[in-house]
Design an enzyme around this catalytic site. Structure first.
Site, short mmCIF file in Angstrom:
data_model
loop_
_atom_site.label_atom_id
_atom_site.label_comp_id
_atom_site.label_asym_id
_atom_site.label_seq_id
_atom_site.Cartn_x
_atom_site.Cartn_y
_atom_site.Cartn_z
N TRP B 382 -1.36 5.72 10.49
CA TRP B 382 -1.64 6.64 9.38
C TRP B 382 -3.01 6.38 8.77
O TRP B 382 -3.51 7.19 7.99
CB TRP B 382 -0.56 6.50 8.31
N GLU B 512 4.89 -2.87 3.49
CA GLU B 512 5.79 -3.41 4.52
C GLU B 512 6.50 -4.69 4.08
O GLU B 512 7.15 -5.34 4.87
CB GLU B 512 5.00 -3.63 5.82
N LYS B 624 3.01 -6.03 -0.08
CA LYS B 624 1.91 -6.31 0.85
C LYS B 624 0.71 -5.46 0.45
O LYS B 624 -0.43 -5.90 0.56
CB LYS B 624 2.35 -5.97 2.27
#
Lengths: 847, 847
Positions: B382, B512, B624
């Site tokens: 992405w 994540e 993260k």
């Protein structure tokens, strides 16, 4: 697979497998279901197992000889790696095969698939533990030959297997050759399954892995006229193995013999001038010895000693010993159901599998498939503690103790694993042989922290059933302390005052169709018990054995505050409960999911795990196996009958039973909450898992947990026994078409026989161990439907079952194998929208 | 690594890398950070990339020459397999290396690590796109030799690389040998990293995988005096490659030459009788041609044509073309910051990397590392759409269109993937080269459904910026329809009446460190926009282009009801919001987690993903990378300023920035909500990601998304530009110590220059495309702090910035690289208990 689970209550082809209460018998050979029959006719003793391969070696699904715990290691390659992922793969090794004995008459080989057989019978006898085959073969040239063979793995001498092979020419003389082998198959021929093939069956994560490198490195080979010995070492794990075989022939005919040994092959060939009516009898005695790394010469010596003993005593004595061992087993373990021989046979087959999986396990665990196949790679799971240890604790306490000691010996590895997972205490691996975590998919593996509590639960149950405080003091308490320490470190507190609760996040319960959730009810209930038992035993040992307790405290750095903390965590554990539905959500957010429409799921999409991506399955309310319902059984004292009924009725219609661990638990709770047809249906689903191959994977080996679950269904389910509070309680629910149910229990040195009939339950106190009598007295108290009863030696104690009658009603006709559609539909919570996670709109094809 | 992120605002060693606004220059060679300098000095054009390896071939971290999309495939072996797991691994291939030119004087080799260098300079010039190195080498026998070399990958001819190598003896005559190579390294020497090693660095999932089998199978090799041609075929993917090289020498000295070619090696050797002061100049021109499967002879012909053209025009013309191409690039893309040459240099290095990663991408995507390294295996994520396409849409619309067409071409694979995941529509793979999902860890891969919405978002932004309705009608609309269809099929409705909301379960957002959750705010916000845009464009096309629309409806089976459904899903999308804290939880249950105590996390435990099991990380509130905060930026129109500030202040202290995608977004939102020091600190953290190796992995290649994020930080962050509603708005926040910020934008055929100063903003309309002028008119409207301004050709339009002043205040001293500890502590929500997920009680060692 799915359809067969809704079939006839006796799903076995009785023309081929006739009913016999004490044996599993086959009257014709088929190459169509070799995987199944190799499993069903396997012989084993918990240490050594041989699949039911045909003697001739050909016509095979998977050749297999396994030794419990004898494994190769390999480095797990994760497609995408992360910190703490399991590193050490472990796979049970298929050891050299001694089963093969080939026969040639007129130099024509006997090959079962093509042979003209005038007579065929194969019979695994549960009473003497011998697999026998009887053939009359008409050779291509028309000569009739009788072949009788026997195979057993000794319960008395766990390293020993004995085979006999007897050939009699019935019509005319003929040259006969018999070639007997010891063969180390290194070519992957049939014995391993590929776990990671591209698609289809090969993708099934329940199968074992193919090891492509050479595993067994030959060390020595040697042969004499009588004896052949080969030895090996596993390339990575360094485990060592010796296999030694003696041959002996008895015949009136002339013969010559040849012996040969090389690295991967031992051969013994007899060439006989066969005479009509003169039997040629070969006996083949094999000894397997293994170790974690003892030099093979030492193992070779041990194998020689085993064989020398048999040479001196004779093989007939081996068969006699086997019978005596099993007589003792059955006197403790048999469960009898009158007037239903087919059910009786299936029950005994399952109990016999428990003997074969556990009898001589000793310093190892009990693998998911015992030693009957390579399924699940020979790994130990929670299955042992949850499904098998109750049976062992009440029928073979010494074996139960061995299995628990094995978990004690695994503690150092479990402490390292906890450290890797940033926790204090010990965290048992989800699947393992050598104590290291081997689960390569943490969401349905390592995340199942509940294994800690399952082990603690089985430990406490064992100690309660046996009164073996000594084991608890010396070793068991370490398990309790370190598992409880993990829970108190893992969880955290939320809320204030009275609402303050202890939460456990990011875990997976038994149901693997939902993973990594917060406050899984099963986990929290079991962890709560783990914490409570740890605190209770710590206090009890402190009082009764202050010195031993003090040593343990120093060893484990335990202080009183920590024990107090455990009690508080246990008492204030958070249990999710939904007031609106009056049920316990499987986890804190379970009810927010859509409900999977199982009724609309196509037949070819079962089991779900082989047809839907985990992300899809996890998004729905759908269960692989009982989860809340398992908690209702294991910790039944924590729930009211109304809660149990509501929970059962909510979860049952969304439980696929894609795991064989499910139906036996569903049966027990169905019986308790009064769903008679479901109780008996789920019982059958467990009873015939392997015998009728209901899950299509019996070829991978016996479903040992399900076999344990059959005993649980009988004793806890229909017998209505519970043991939550130190006293046995009984609330029987005898199936109405069963006139009686009888089973035995060993309780703190006493032996109690229980005979249940629809109008009464009788208890008979058998032999009493002198030491037990001193400690426990000569009588034992039980509770029947709330009433305390004292059982004394001598005449049976009879308790009438009053007008409320058994919960299971009498009018049962033909019962479907799993549940009942009408009953299921009735259960389906009205108004809950259901969704199908398969393409349901705008039928566009994938382009 | 972590400590360096809290270092000095200019974290570059300026004695070695002096400031130069138009170049990155190195004044001494070091073997300590070869991985870093190979990345920083890489030359590339988006199609072909060469790492900055030293000419001599030795002293290497990773040899690397990459061609965008040229990859090998392999079967992913999952340690534990499940249905729908990615099957086709894809890894960018390190193609034959043409960079190596070895020099011998008196038969002594020049080896940089040991050479006595009187002078050393290496310089990558952003204006002419050439890497130059200049040495004076004192040979072991004391002879001084000047060596000047150049290397460029042509932006004008994307298959072409040009090198020159010039040697001049400064003191005395000497024999000189120059050995120039084309080398196909198949031995794994340096160029691949092992993804799945046992532990340590090898475990880093961000690195590429080692392909142990031979990848490039040699097809043909050929050489003449001038030219060498080798060709190859990838063993599995079948992709083909030809590389052709011409050599030419110019010298007054006598020489002889040797040519040689074999399967994996082409060699050109010159032996020169070197004379003092007579330059020996070698030019080496290479052409790479690749295809998905065209026969190599066809590629060889193409390569010959490329070389013949250069032979005819001369290499000097290549250098001139390169300069002209970059002049155009900088006239569109440059961002200027006066009086801060070090910052200016770093900004230009990042923008130059965007040119190198995207300039000639054409039929491929933009990989996470461009073509500068093998990190992330050359996969497209992405990143392209979210971080790079805004830059491209406003500076190089043609390149943006190519990248979006690439996603259009990938639709058939995305439709198959949706089908595999039991969904309608299309689901783009999380990471891929060939369109197939290549993410082997679904929780942080396939579960990131938001990639669908990210692509739709970038598409709509491109069309809005360019007015390219034609692309939308012919191809883009298919992306919108099929992605919207996935969302409406994936979600489900909960609640009644006004409370009825559309929910998305079981997805992972950008962060994540939390995976597979319900109603991830980022995903829901982006999906809502995806659905809304799909409905909006469907209606608009139906009205404006009824025929084309009707064709599309037939093609995609679209009916009006479905469009209406999208609008409803979009309008009634569920957005989690916590009234108590006044913030948007990252997902529905995010706030139920414990808060990770980052302040107490030891330095050696960063980044968390390399030191904690995912189960541990997932159990806590810790990020993260920006997730909610990314939504605040991308869909800012959906949030109030108060919400943005509250969300930013909640998430910032628990965001590790372990992903390089984080800081640039944090900078933009910090600027918007008024956290000045954090805004500038995070900007630096993005600006120097590679130049100062802030994440310790610059050796794997350029962080292209972060480079895009630098442009975003400048234009959206400090420039305060937004483009949510079709009109550009500006709410500038110029850092107080910056006198000005200038950048250019292409908007619907117009070119606008923006010059921001602390008291005013000026807009200048440049060239206007005739077609654009016809459609859009010759002026363009923008909004500055709520006030509409019309910008016309000619003199600049000046808008005074009133007393409210820039949000970023003036008094900024030395600013830490990331944030500010005091500010962070201030932000930390008072009273939220924090926990450390590392061992914190009873210091027992793992036994």
């Amino acid at each position: 697979m799915k359809t067969s689970r809704y079939g006839h209550p006796d799903p076995v082809d009785r023309t081929r497998f006739p009913v016999d209460e004490w044996a599993w018998t086959e009257t014709s050979h088929s190459t169509e279901d070799l995987g199944l029959t190799e499993t069903v006719f396997a012989v084993a003793n918990g240490y050594l197992g041989m699949r039911g391969n045909v003697e001739e070696g050909r016509d095979v699904h998977s050749h297999g000889t396994y030794i419990n715990g004898f494994h190769e290691t390999w480095q797990i390659r994760h497609a995408e790696e992360a910190f703490g992922f399991a590193q050490t793969g472990q796979t049970i090794v298929n050891v050299p095969d001694v089963k093969t004995i080939k026969l040639y008459v007129d130099d024509e080989p006997l090959m079962l698939a093509m042979a003209d057989l005038e007579h065929y019978e194969r019979r695994l006898d549960f009473r003497d533990g011998v697999l026998r085959r009887s053939l009359i073969w008409v050779t291509p040239s028309g000569k009739r030959v009788r072949i009788e063979s026997q195979r057993m793995v000794s319960f008395e001498q766990r390293h020993l297997a004995v085979m006999t092979f007897e050939v009699t020419l019935l019509d005319v003389d003929a040259p006969v050759a018999i070639s007997s082998q010891i063969l180390n198959r290194q070519d992957g021929e049939g014995e391993y399954h590929l776990a990671s093939a591209a698609a289809g069956e090969g993708m099934d994560p329940r199968k074992a892995r193919k090891l492509t490198e050479r595993v067994l490195e030959p060390q020595t080979h040697w042969s004499s006229e009588r004896r052949t010995i080969l030895s090996y070492r596993c390339a990575n794990s360094g485990m060592t193995l010796a296999v030694a075989v003696d041959h002996e022939i008895a015949t009136e005919s002339d013969f010559e013999e040849l012996s040969h040994a090389e690295a991967d092959l031992g051969k013994k060939i007899y060439r006989i001038k066969g005479k009509v009516g003169q039997p040629i009898r070969i006996s083949k005695v094999a000894a397997y010895h293994t170790s974690r790394g003892v030099p093979v010469r030492e193992l070779v010596d041990r194998a020689r000693r085993t064989l020398d003993r048999v040479r001196d005593d004779g093989v007939d004595e081996c068969f006699a010993e086997q019978r005596r061992w099993l007589d003792r087993f059955w006197s403790d373990a048999d469960v009898r159901v009158d007037t239903h021989p087919a059910i009786q046979q299936a029950i005994r087959w399952n109990l016999f599998q428990l003997a074969q999986a556990t009898g001589r396990v000793e310093q190892s665990g009990v693998a998911a498939k015992g030693v009957s196949g390579s399924g699940y790679e020979g790994h130990y799971f929670w299955d042992t503690e949850t499904y098998v240890l109750p049976f062992l604790s009440y029928t073979s306490p010494r074996v139960a103790r061995g299995a628990l000691r094995f978990r004690y010996l695994m503690l150092p590895a479990a402490r390292r694993r906890a450290y890797d997972l940033s926790q204090l205490g010990a965290l048992y691996p989800w699947r393992t042989i050598n104590g290291e975590e081997a689960s390569a998919y943490y969401a349905a593996g390592t995340a199942q922290y509940h294994i800690n509590a399952d082990i603690a639960f089985a430990l406490c149950k064992y100690v309660q059933a046996t009164g073996d405080d000594d084991f608890m003091l010396r070793e068991g308490i370490d398990i309790l302390v370190l598992t409880a320490r993990l829970w108190s470190d893992l969880g955290f507190w939320l809320g204030q005052g009275e609402d303050r609760r202890f939460h456990l996040h990011g875990v997976t319960g038994p149901d693997e169709y939902t993973t990594v959730v917060n406050n899984n009810l099963f986990t929290n209930v079991m962890a709560s018990d783990n914490l409570r038992q740890a605190a209770r035993w710590a206090r009890r040992l402190a009082e009764s054995y202050p010195e031993g307790y003090a040593r343990m405290c120093r060893r484990l750095d335990l202080v009183d505050d920590e024990v107090a903390e455990w009690s508080e965590c246990a008492e204030r554990m958070y249990f999710p409960y939904d007031e609106g539905l009056g049920i316990h959500p499987q986890d804190q957010h379970f009810l927010e999911r859509e409900v999977w429409d199982l009724a609309a799921t196509p037949d070819d999409k079962w089991p779900l795990l082989l047809h839907y991506h985990p992300l899809v399955i996890y998004r729905f309310q759908v269960l692989k196996q009982a989860d809340v319902v398992a908690a209702l059984f294991l910790q039944g004292q924590m729930f009211t009958m109304e809660q149990k009924r509501a929970d059962f009725e909510y979860y049952d219609p969304i439980t696929t039973g894609d795991s064989t661990l499910s139906s036996v638990v569903q049966s027990i709770v169905a019986a308790e909450v009064g769903h008679q047809r479901l109780a008996i249906g789920y019982f059958y689903a467990g009873l015939y898992v392997d015998l009728a191959d209901l899950h299509g994977n019996a070829s991978d080996g016996v479903h040992v947990a399900s076999a344990g679950g059959v005993w649980n269904s009988l004793v806890y389910g229909f017998g209505g026994m519970r043991d939550h509070n130190g006293t046995l309680t009984f609330d029987p629910r005898l199936p109405a078409h069963w006139p009686s149910l009888e089973f035995g229990l060993r309780v703190r040195g006493h032996r109690i026989s229980v005979e249940l009939r629809c109008d009464r339950i009788e208890f008979t106190l058998g032999e009493v161990d002198a030491e037990a009598a001193r400690v426990e007295g000569t009588s034992i108290d039980v509770i029947v439907r709330g009433e305390r009863v004292t059982v004394r030696p001598g005449a049976p104690t009879v308790v009438a079952l009053d007008g409320q009658g058994p919960v299971i009603e009498r009018q049962l006709g033909s019962v479907p194998l799993v549940g009942n559609k009408d009953e299921h539909e009735m259960l389906h919570t009205a108004g809950v929208p259901v969704a199908r996670p398969h393409r349901r709109k705008r039928g566009e094809a994938a382009s």
